[in-house]
Design a protein around this motif. Sequence first.
Motif, mmCIF file in Angstrom:
data_model
loop_
_atom_site.group_PDB
_atom_site.id
_atom_site.type_symbol
_atom_site.label_atom_id
_atom_site.label_comp_id
_atom_site.label_asym_id
_atom_site.label_seq_id
_atom_site.Cartn_x
_atom_site.Cartn_y
_atom_site.Cartn_z
ATOM 1 N N GLU A 1 6.518 8.140 0.392
ATOM 2 C CA GLU A 1 5.462 7.609 -0.463
ATOM 3 C C GLU A 1 4.726 6.471 0.233
ATOM 4 O O GLU A 1 3.513 6.371 0.178
ATOM 5 N N SER A 2 5.463 5.626 0.921
ATOM 6 C CA SER A 2 4.881 4.509 1.649
ATOM 7 C C SER A 2 3.978 5.019 2.756
ATOM 8 O O SER A 2 2.902 4.459 3.003
ATOM 9 N N ASP B 1 0.732 6.133 1.240
ATOM 10 C CA ASP B 1 -0.053 4.982 0.777
ATOM 11 C C ASP B 1 -0.807 4.336 1.934
ATOM 12 O O ASP B 1 -1.871 3.760 1.744
ATOM 13 N N ASP B 2 -0.255 4.413 3.130
ATOM 14 C CA ASP B 2 -0.868 3.801 4.315
ATOM 15 C C ASP B 2 -2.070 4.584 4.800
ATOM 16 O O ASP B 2 -2.865 4.060 5.575
#
Length: 105
Positions: free
Chosen positions: A99-100, A103-104
């Motif tokens: 998920e991170s 998001d980036d």
Amino acid sequence: MPKDHETDAERILLFLAENRDQAFEAIEIADNTDLDENSVRPVLDRLRSSGLVRQEESTWRIGTLERVRDAFAFHSTVQSLNERVGYEDREEWLAAAAESDTDDE
């Protein structure tokens, strides 16, 4: 008699630490820790690679007590944190990492 929560590595290290003035063959370690000899050998190899035990020809003995104390202190700290904040769930960790990454972008 071994405690239910002890790992094979803990049982082996405790036995060798309690008998630090002696060296033992793997079968003797197995007999004294109620472990199968086939389980003891791979654990001893891992412990040796971590510097926690020493091999002297066909026998084994505890490594330096300072190194063993450090390992037990680290293990105790991790156990305490797990009890206070919960154990990590690998699947949750991987999902959060994925998920991170999205998001980036």
